[in-house]
Design a protein around this motif. Structure first.
Motif, PDB file in Angstrom:
ATOM      1  N   VAL A  69      62.897  14.524  37.030  1.00 20.25           N
ATOM      2  CA  VAL A  69      62.299  14.437  38.360  1.00 20.25           C
ATOM      3  C   VAL A  69      62.701  13.129  39.033  1.00 20.25           C
ATOM      4  O   VAL A  69      63.095  13.110  40.202  1.00 20.25           O
ATOM      5  N   ALA A  70      62.622  12.022  38.291  1.00 22.93           N
ATOM      6  CA  ALA A  70      62.974  10.713  38.850  1.00 22.93           C
ATOM      7  C   ALA A  70      64.445  10.680  39.270  1.00 22.93           C
ATOM      8  O   ALA A  70      64.771  10.217  40.371  1.00 22.93           O
ATOM      9  N   LEU A  71      65.324  11.160  38.401  1.00 24.23           N
ATOM     10  CA  LEU A  71      66.748  11.179  38.730  1.00 24.23           C
ATOM     11  C   LEU A  71      67.016  12.029  39.966  1.00 24.23           C
ATOM     12  O   LEU A  71      67.765  11.628  40.857  1.00 24.23           O
ATOM     13  N   ALA A  72      66.397  13.210  40.025  1.00 19.96           N
ATOM     14  CA  ALA A  72      66.597  14.098  41.166  1.00 19.96           C
ATOM     15  C   ALA A  72      66.108  13.457  42.462  1.00 19.96           C
ATOM     16  O   ALA A  72      66.784  13.524  43.495  1.00 19.96           O
ATOM     17  N   LYS A  73      64.943  12.808  42.411  1.00 19.10           N
ATOM     18  CA  LYS A  73      64.407  12.161  43.618  1.00 19.10           C
ATOM     19  C   LYS A  73      65.327  11.054  44.107  1.00 19.10           C
ATOM     20  O   LYS A  73      65.648  10.971  45.289  1.00 19.10           O
ATOM     21  N   VAL A  74      65.740  10.196  43.205  1.00 23.66           N
ATOM     22  CA  VAL A  74      66.572   9.052  43.592  1.00 23.66           C
ATOM     23  C   VAL A  74      67.944   9.505  44.060  1.00 23.66           C
ATOM     24  O   VAL A  74      68.498   8.957  45.020  1.00 23.66           O
ATOM     25  N   LEU A  75      68.498  10.522  43.415  1.00 20.55           N
ATOM     26  CA  LEU A  75      69.808  11.043  43.814  1.00 20.55           C
ATOM     27  C   LEU A  75      69.727  12.006  45.002  1.00 20.55           C
ATOM     28  O   LEU A  75      70.744  12.423  45.539  1.00 20.55           O
ATOM     29  N   GLN A  76      68.499  12.365  45.381  1.00 23.27           N
ATOM     30  CA  GLN A  76      68.250  13.288  46.489  1.00 23.27           C
ATOM     31  C   GLN A  76      68.944  14.635  46.266  1.00 23.27           C
ATOM     32  O   GLN A  76      69.674  15.142  47.121  1.00 23.27           O
ATOM     33  N   VAL A  77      68.710  15.181  45.062  1.00 16.48           N
ATOM     34  CA  VAL A  77      69.214  16.505  44.702  1.00 16.48           C
ATOM     35  C   VAL A  77      68.064  17.298  44.092  1.00 16.48           C
ATOM     36  O   VAL A  77      67.004  16.750  43.785  1.00 16.48           O
ATOM     37  N   GLU A  78      68.281  18.571  43.913  1.00 19.77           N
ATOM     38  CA  GLU A  78      67.307  19.408  43.219  1.00 19.77           C
ATOM     39  C   GLU A  78      67.448  19.197  41.713  1.00 19.77           C
ATOM     40  O   GLU A  78      68.551  18.906  41.231  1.00 19.77           O
ATOM     41  N   ILE A  79      66.363  19.359  40.991  1.00 22.70           N
ATOM     42  CA  ILE A  79      66.411  19.238  39.528  1.00 22.70           C
ATOM     43  C   ILE A  79      67.446  20.202  38.960  1.00 22.70           C
ATOM     44  O   ILE A  79      68.188  19.847  38.044  1.00 22.70           O
ATOM     45  N   THR A  80      67.515  21.379  39.520  1.00 17.70           N
ATOM     46  CA  THR A  80      68.461  22.380  39.020  1.00 17.70           C
ATOM     47  C   THR A  80      69.913  21.951  39.205  1.00 17.70           C
ATOM     48  O   THR A  80      70.794  22.459  38.511  1.00 17.70           O
ATOM     49  N   ASP A  81      70.162  21.015  40.126  1.00 16.50           N
ATOM     50  CA  ASP A  81      71.519  20.492  40.285  1.00 16.50           C
ATOM     51  C   ASP A  81      71.924  19.633  39.092  1.00 16.50           C
ATOM     52  O   ASP A  81      73.112  19.482  38.805  1.00 16.50           O
ATOM     53  N   LEU A  82      70.950  19.053  38.416  1.00 18.57           N
ATOM     54  CA  LEU A  82      71.229  18.200  37.259  1.00 18.57           C
ATOM     55  C   LEU A  82      71.408  18.999  35.973  1.00 18.57           C
ATOM     56  O   LEU A  82      72.128  18.586  35.077  1.00 18.57           O
ATOM     57  N   ILE A  83      70.769  20.129  35.888  1.00 17.58           N
ATOM     58  CA  ILE A  83      70.780  20.917  34.652  1.00 17.58           C
ATOM     59  C   ILE A  83      71.972  21.860  34.631  1.00 17.58           C
ATOM     60  O   ILE A  83      72.261  22.523  35.624  1.00 17.58           O
ATOM     61  N   ASP A  84      72.650  21.916  33.490  1.00 14.32           N
ATOM     62  CA  ASP A  84      73.764  22.850  33.330  1.00 14.32           C
ATOM     63  C   ASP A  84      73.357  23.927  32.324  1.00 14.32           C
ATOM     64  O   ASP A  84      73.446  23.721  31.116  1.00 14.32           O
ATOM     65  N   PRO A  85      72.886  25.079  32.824  1.00 16.31           N
ATOM     66  CA  PRO A  85      72.411  26.125  31.920  1.00 16.31           C
ATOM     67  C   PRO A  85      73.526  26.807  31.124  1.00 16.31           C
ATOM     68  O   PRO A  85      73.254  27.590  30.224  1.00 16.31           O
ATOM     69  N   THR A  86      74.783  26.491  31.435  1.00 17.03           N
ATOM     70  CA  THR A  86      75.881  27.123  30.695  1.00 17.03           C
ATOM     71  C   THR A  86      76.168  26.415  29.370  1.00 17.03           C
ATOM     72  O   THR A  86      76.923  26.930  28.558  1.00 17.03           O
ATOM     73  N   ILE A  87      75.580  25.235  29.174  1.00 17.85           N
ATOM     74  CA  ILE A  87      75.793  24.516  27.920  1.00 17.85           C
ATOM     75  C   ILE A  87      74.877  25.127  26.861  1.00 17.85           C
ATOM     76  O   ILE A  87      73.656  25.095  27.000  1.00 17.85           O
ATOM     77  N   PRO A  88      75.444  25.707  25.798  1.00 20.27           N
ATOM     78  CA  PRO A  88      74.618  26.361  24.782  1.00 20.27           C
ATOM     79  C   PRO A  88      73.798  25.358  23.972  1.00 20.27           C
ATOM     80  O   PRO A  88      74.265  24.279  23.632  1.00 20.27           O
ATOM     81  N   VAL A  89      72.558  25.740  23.699  1.00 21.44           N
ATOM     82  CA  VAL A  89      71.649  24.914  22.917  1.00 21.44           C
ATOM     83  C   VAL A  89      71.485  25.536  21.532  1.00 21.44           C
ATOM     84  O   VAL A  89      71.354  26.752  21.395  1.00 21.44           O
ATOM     85  N   ALA A  90      71.495  24.695  20.522  1.00 30.55           N
ATOM     86  CA  ALA A  90      71.327  25.170  19.140  1.00 30.55           C
ATOM     87  C   ALA A  90      70.176  24.398  18.505  1.00 30.55           C
ATOM     88  O   ALA A  90      69.987  23.208  18.760  1.00 30.55           O
ATOM     89  N   VAL A  91      69.402  25.056  17.695  1.00 32.13           N
ATOM     90  CA  VAL A  91      68.318  24.406  16.962  1.00 32.13           C
ATOM     91  C   VAL A  91      68.839  23.993  15.613  1.00 32.13           C
ATOM     92  O   VAL A  91      69.414  24.790  14.883  1.00 32.13           O
TER      93      VAL A  91
END
Length: 96
Positions: A69-91
């Motif tokens: 949230v802080a990064l998005a506010k300061v960069l004046q972008v949406e949170i979704t602009d920061l997240i890359d959902p195409t990067i696979p996550v593994a446990v």
């Protein structure tokens, strides 16, 4: 001694977040250095330094929702602009 199992979320690339690559891209698009972005975050009231930015961008640091949230506010972008959902996550299961 009792063995405890913990699960760690990492990307399949071994990084600790999925926002690092987009943070780099957005920061560059805005013409900001890591130090400048950290300074802008400090001006906004967030206690960070350029190492905070570097560690996120390198995937060394987990990122909390509040930090997004802080990064998005300061960069004046949406949170979704920061997240890359195409990067696979593994446990990964670690034992202590």
């Amino acid at each position: 001694m009792r063995e405890t199992n913990m699960f760690k979320l990492k990307t399949t690339l071994g990084t600790n977040n999925i926002c690092g690559p987009n943070l780099i891209r957005i920061r560059h698009e805005k013409g900001l250095s890591q130090r400048q972005l950290a300074k802008n975050l400090q001006i906004a009231g967030y206690d960070v330094d350029h190492h905070f930015i570097r560690r996120i961008e390198n995937g060394e640091r987990f990122v909390t929702d509040m930090e997004l949230v802080a990064l998005a506010k300061v960069l004046q972008v949406e949170i979704t602009d920061l997240i890359d959902p195409t990067i696979p996550v593994a446990v990964q299961k670690d034992s202590l």
